[in-house]
Design a protein around this motif. Structure first.
Motif: not given
Length: 123
Positions: A34-56
């Motif tokens: 799973m991942g979190w991304f973000r997009q500010a007005p006028g900008k590309e969507r960018e990566f924030v954080a991710a984790l694998n299936w177990s969370g480890a």
């Protein structure tokens, strides 16, 4: 097929905290990274954080390292993003995403996306 619904966004003052949640449908949630991304007005969507299936295994963008924490509860089919020490530059629409593989910071590698939740940080 996985459906994702984000919640928890809002308006906060700089320095405060928010916790975003992403609820997933489907019995195979625990097999997805799973991942979190973000997009500010006028900008590309960018990566924030991710984790694998177990969370480890976790991975963060440099801009949020030490302030944001990604976690998951596979029993609840939910992934979280705890955001502390928020800054005005964190203002964006935040999206969660799922992929059937390992941790990745590349948005093109994600298969499923939520509709996003707005986070606004005032100075």
């Amino acid at each position: 097929q996985v459906q994702l619904v984000e919640s928890g966004g809002g308006l906060v003052q700089a320095g405060n905290s928010l916790r975003l949640s992403c609820a997933a449908s489907g019995r195979t949630f625990s097999s997805y990274a799973m991942g979190w991304f973000r997009q500010a007005p006028g900008k590309e969507r960018e990566f924030v954080a991710a984790l694998n299936w177990s969370g480890a295994g976790t991975y963060y963008a440099d801009s949020v390292k030490g302030r944001f924490t990604i976690s998951r509860d596979n029993a609840k089919n939910t992934v979280y993003l705890q955001m502390n020490s928020l800054k005005p530059e964190d203002t964006a629409v935040y999206y969660c995403a799922a992929r059937g593989g390992g941790v990745s910071g590349r948005k093109r590698e994600y298969d499923y996306w939520g509709q996003g939740t707005q986070v606004t940080v005032s100075s």
